[in-house]
Design a protein around this motif. Structure first.
Motif, short mmCIF file in Angstrom:
data_model
loop_
_atom_site.label_atom_id
_atom_site.label_comp_id
_atom_site.label_asym_id
_atom_site.label_seq_id
_atom_site.Cartn_x
_atom_site.Cartn_y
_atom_site.Cartn_z
N SER A 188 39.13 44.59 45.11
CA SER A 188 39.83 44.10 43.92
C SER A 188 38.98 43.03 43.25
O SER A 188 38.46 42.13 43.92
CB SER A 188 41.19 43.52 44.33
OG SER A 188 41.87 43.00 43.21
N PRO A 189 38.81 43.07 41.94
CA PRO A 189 37.95 42.11 41.23
C PRO A 189 38.38 40.66 41.50
O PRO A 189 39.51 40.29 41.20
CB PRO A 189 38.13 42.49 39.76
CG PRO A 189 38.57 43.91 39.77
CD PRO A 189 39.39 44.07 41.01
N MET A 190 37.47 39.89 42.12
CA MET A 190 37.73 38.48 42.41
C MET A 190 39.01 38.28 43.22
O MET A 190 39.69 37.26 43.10
CB MET A 190 37.80 37.67 41.11
CG MET A 190 36.55 37.75 40.25
SD MET A 190 35.11 37.01 41.08
CE MET A 190 35.58 35.29 41.06
N GLY A 191 39.34 39.27 44.05
CA GLY A 191 40.60 39.23 44.79
C GLY A 191 40.72 38.02 45.69
O GLY A 191 41.70 37.27 45.61
N VAL A 192 39.73 37.80 46.57
CA VAL A 192 39.79 36.66 47.49
C VAL A 192 39.71 35.34 46.72
O VAL A 192 40.40 34.37 47.06
CB VAL A 192 38.65 36.76 48.53
CG1 VAL A 192 38.68 35.57 49.47
CG2 VAL A 192 38.78 38.06 49.34
N SER A 193 38.90 35.31 45.67
CA SER A 193 38.76 34.08 44.88
C SER A 193 40.09 33.68 44.24
O SER A 193 40.44 32.50 44.20
CB SER A 193 37.70 34.27 43.80
OG SER A 193 36.44 34.53 44.37
N ILE A 202 33.84 35.26 53.32
CA ILE A 202 34.07 34.98 51.89
C ILE A 202 35.03 33.81 51.74
O ILE A 202 34.80 32.90 50.92
CB ILE A 202 34.64 36.23 51.19
CG1 ILE A 202 33.59 37.36 51.20
CG2 ILE A 202 35.04 35.91 49.75
CD1 ILE A 202 34.12 38.69 50.71
N VAL A 203 36.09 33.80 52.53
CA VAL A 203 37.06 32.69 52.46
C VAL A 203 36.38 31.37 52.80
O VAL A 203 36.60 30.34 52.15
CB VAL A 203 38.26 32.96 53.39
CG1 VAL A 203 39.15 31.72 53.50
CG2 VAL A 203 39.07 34.14 52.88
N ALA A 204 35.52 31.38 53.83
CA ALA A 204 34.81 30.16 54.21
C ALA A 204 33.89 29.68 53.09
O ALA A 204 33.83 28.48 52.78
CB ALA A 204 34.02 30.39 55.50
N PHE A 205 33.16 30.61 52.46
CA PHE A 205 32.25 30.23 51.38
C PHE A 205 33.00 29.82 50.11
O PHE A 205 32.42 29.21 49.22
CB PHE A 205 31.30 31.39 51.06
CG PHE A 205 30.15 31.49 52.02
CD1 PHE A 205 29.34 30.41 52.27
CD2 PHE A 205 29.89 32.68 52.69
CE1 PHE A 205 28.29 30.49 53.17
CE2 PHE A 205 28.84 32.77 53.58
CZ PHE A 205 28.04 31.66 53.83
N GLU A 206 34.28 30.17 50.04
CA GLU A 206 35.09 29.74 48.89
C GLU A 206 35.68 28.34 49.14
O GLU A 206 36.71 27.99 48.58
CB GLU A 206 36.23 30.74 48.66
CG GLU A 206 35.78 32.08 48.09
CD GLU A 206 35.54 32.01 46.59
OE1 GLU A 206 35.85 30.98 45.98
OE2 GLU A 206 35.04 33.01 46.05
#
Length: 819
Positions: A167-172, A206-210
């Protein structure tokens, strides 16, 4: 309820008396209204009615209402109210929770929510559609979207994780919601992220890098750290998800100085003894300890563990944990988990082990913390989990700690400087070993065993330990006492298992300990009797297998210095009294036992009940390494116990055979030496592979960061181009662009450096592999020479047999002539 009924009547119209419509018919009419109504208000009323019915008639609403609800999400996005009704209804349909309203409905199965989830996600665009509503600031819409995604993930975790990733930018989007000023939204997003990050390393990265670590620590601090509410627990659970079994995030956590932010959370308030531990504080503290252990658990990469252990010592986290150990009023489960955490923080780290050895309990007189812990371990009134934790901590304290091992053994030896009035670790362990409490026997035997692991010098030192005997008789050695206890009927199986483990580790690679055991009266007779017994209990089988292993060690590490107790003598005893096949079957009972597979998994001792405490991790490791060798040693002899050549050949031929035997034994020694060299090369090979894996992991992190920086660079360039049209704002984007370019160049340079380092490691690995191949080739050559000698020996035996056959008639003729 009357208001609800009147609302449905308003939507559907009144019915004829006595013609009450069924739930399916009502839902069908409402669905038709959603499909066919041209007025937004009518569709909204129908969606409100479907939401009201979805709790009691979930199956009817789910079976008919899912397509029109999706249609509402697609077409009516401008109206927050109808969107919130549609999302709430879908959430009620797919949730795994059972509503009170449907408790009496037998048609509702346990997994009805999972079935509707599967129907909903068959079209992946449905998930993307719901994810889009996370951007809506309206409270009802945003919260309903979060709750729906949470329910979907809980039911179909792996499928939803994949859909969120694409999903586009889902986690972000989800991470941005952690900064929502409305606490309810923030708290719901925490629950969603907990479900989303379970077992998925890509999403965890990804969550950690966010910037998840910073945000979580900020929330924990705002909520009162360990004294906070359930939100603190949710943050810590999410933190645990991100760190557990994820070396990339562990490295990032350590390098980001987050351990330093974790350490102050373990400092207890001075008022705690008065205020007590609330259930929520206990839960929060337990999660904090789990986070610490996620960083230093033995299953992690050793390089990461070592780095985290050093930081925990410098940041005073270890000191804070030790203070908790020595504090009063700490709940038993928190104390147990703190002991486990201390164990893994010090395991294999010499500085941390030294710090633990210096910790003193606040008693009069002050006693070392290790002594106080061991007192709890041998106390049968203490909880089993606590006693297991103490043993694990003691094992970790001694792990690769030769100084600590020596210090413990020294307390067992007589010394003019020993304070008789003070308890020592050695005295406590002997007390437990000779106690009437079976568990104390087992714990103490295993604890003493760990003072000897991979330390031959301490095995020989322990042979000097003498124990006083009643009646003024001569003192006996600790080894003699262990063998005597093992043979006593009152000593239960669990206690015998502990002693057999202790003796096995003691004898391994220590010929002087083997000699002392063989010189102890009745030991070999007891072991032989155990192997000849016909028992049908699983625990008895285990004891027999361990006795076989101990007897095998007496062969493998025997220096042949005792008459009638040489390697060949014991092997012949096994074959005559027990039998090769029986011995090997008994030997294999250890690895077939459930306790073996349980103990092999991890160093930590875990047991639901006292009866599960049987085998220890280090013993299993020793057994695994030597079982095949012992089985081969015993199988190398003929079934009659004496090699056939010794019965049939003349003295001259026997001498020749003995000469060949000497050559073969020499070659065996060369083969063992080559095997050791080969093992060292394999260890070096594994270490290099691990380094390469770590470098590749770091390179992957840098690649991820490069991707993020490229995106930032593109965004900055776009911003700069737009700002060029507005001169008054031109300076700022240019500075951001330059900064982003500089950071990107730094990462590119680091990437190049790591690539070169990776190539160097690969070259080293190739060189080590060549050395290992050469050693293997030499070993094969030696083995071929041995096989040639064996063939030569066989030919010689055949010739000798032929000569003897020819000599027999001649001797008969000579005898007849004399007559």
């Amino acid at each position: 309820m009357e208001f609800l009924k009147s609302g449905i009547k308003t939507v559907l119209g009144s019915t004829e008396p006595g013609q009450q419509p069924s739930a399916a018919e009502t839902v069908e009419k409402l669905v038709d209204r959603v499909y066919s109504s041209t007025l937004l208000e009518d569709r909204r009323d129908a969606c409100r009615a479907l939401k009201a019915l979805s709790r009691k008639y979930r199956i009817e609403v789910g079976a008919q209402g899912m397509p029109p609800l999706v249609q509402v999400l697609q077409n009516d996005g401008q109206d927050a109210e109808i969107i919130s009704y549609a999302l709430d209804t879908l959430c009620n349909i797919v949730t795994s929770e059972e509503f009170d309203e449907e408790a009496d409905n037998p048609a509702v199965s346990v997994n009805v929510g999972e079935q509707f989830t599967e129907m909903f996600i068959k079209s992946p665009e449905h998930v993307t559609l719901v994810m889009g509503y996370l951007d809506e600031y309206d409270f009802r819409v945003r919260r309903a979207a979060i709750q729906l995604i949470t329910s979907l993930i809980a039911n179909k975790t792996r499928e939803l994780q994949d859909l969120v990733l694409v999903s586009p930018m889902g986690v972000s989007k989800l991470m941005d919601l952690l900064t929502d000023s409305r606490e309810v939204i923030r708290n719901d997003v925490l629950l969603l992220l907990i479900e989303l990050t379970k077992g998925n390393s890509n999403i965890q990265k990804i969550v950690a890098f966010e910037n998840a670590f910073d945000r979580l620590f900020d929330i924990v601090r705002e909520e009162g750290c360990s004294d906070g509410g359930i939100v603190v627990e949710d943050c810590l659970i999410l933190l645990l998800n991100l760190l557990k079994n994820n070396s990339s995030n562990q490295q990032f956590f350590k390098e980001g100085s987050y351990i330093q932010r974790l350490a102050p959370m373990f400092i207890l308030n001075s008022e705690l003894e008065d205020s007590g531990w609330t259930p929520q504080k206990v839960s929060n503290f337990h999660c904090m300890l789990q986070v610490v252990r996620a960083l230093v658990t033995p299953s992690n990469q050793q390089q990461v563990v070592n780095a985290c252990q050093r930081v925990m010592q410098k940041s005073q986290l270890l000191q804070a944990l030790c203070d908790i150990l020595m504090s009063s009023g700490v709940p038993a489960d928190i104390l147990t988990e703190t002991i486990n955490a201390v164990a893994e923080v010090v395991r294999g780290d010499h500085d941390n082990q030294d710090e633990l050895s210096r910790v003193l309990a606040p008693s009069q007189p002050p006693r070392p913390a290790i002594v106080v812990l061991l007192m709890s371990m041998i106390n049968e009134k203490q909880l089993l989990a606590l006693r297991c934790a103490v043993l694990y901590c003691f094992e970790c304290f001694l792990y690769r700690n030769s100084d600590g091992q020596r210090a413990v053994v020294q307390t067992l030896l007589p010394s003019s400087t020993t304070d008789v009035s003070s308890l020592s670790t050695g005295q406590l362990l002997c007390t437990g070993l000779f106690s009437t409490d079976t568990l104390a026997n087992w714990f103490s035997a295993v604890a003493i065993m760990h003072t000897l692991v991979e330390n031959v010098a301490q095995k020989e030192e322990l042979l000097r330990v003498l124990l006083a005997t009643p009646g003024g008789q001569r003192p006996i050695t600790l080894l003699e006492q262990c063998t005597n206890l093992m043979q006593q009927e009152r000593y239960r199986i669990q206690s015998k298992v502990g002693l057999l483990m202790l003796l096995s580790v003691w004898l391994a690679h220590c010929p002087s300990a083997v000699k002392a055991l063989l010189d102890t009266q009745g030991t070999m007779a007891y072991l032989t009797a155990q192997l000849c017994a016909n028992e049908h209990d699983e625990r008895e089988y285990l004891v027999q297998g361990m006795c076989a292993f101990l007897m095998g060690l007496c062969i493998q590490f025997n220096d042949n210095s005792l008459a009638n107790q040489r390697r060949e003598d014991i092997s012949q005893l096994i074959i005559k009294r027990i039998g090769q096949e029986t011995f090997c079957n008994k030997l294999g009972e250890v690895s077939r036992h459930e306790a073996y597979s349980r103990a092999c998994k991890q160093p930590q001792i875990r047991a639901k009940g006292a009866s599960e405490l049987l085998l220890d991790y280090e013993y299993c490791k020793l057994y695994k390494g030597l079982e095949a060798l012992i089985a081969k040693l015993v199988s190398g002899f003929d079934v009659d116990g004496i090699e056939l050549t010794e019965l049939t050949l003349s003295s001259e031929a026997s001498a020749l055979v003995a000469q060949y035997k000497g050559i073969i034994r020499g070659m065996d020694g060369q083969i063992q030496s080559l095997q050791l060299s080969n093992k060292e090369l394999e260890d070096q090979n594994d270490e290099l592979k691990q380094q390469i894996s770590q470098e590749q992991s770091l390179k992957s992190q840098l690649a991820d960061q490069n991707t993020l920086l490229k995106a930032q660079l593109t965004a900055a360039a776009t911003a700069a181009q737009t700002a060029g049209q507005e001169q008054q704002q031109a300076a700022q984007p240019q500075e951001e662009l330059n900064a982003a370019r500089y950071q990107a160049n730094m990462y590119f340079a680091e990437n190049i450096r790591l690539t070169k380092e990776l190539e160097t490691l690969r070259q080293q690995l190739a060189a080590e592999k060549q050395r290992a191949d050469a050693a293997s080739q030499l070993q094969l050559t030696t083995q071929k020479d041995q096989e040639d000698l064996l063939e030569l020996l066989a030919d010689q035996e055949a010739k000798l047999a032929e000569y003897e056959t020819q000599a027999l008639p001649a001797n008969s003729e000579a005898t007849s002539a004399q007559r």
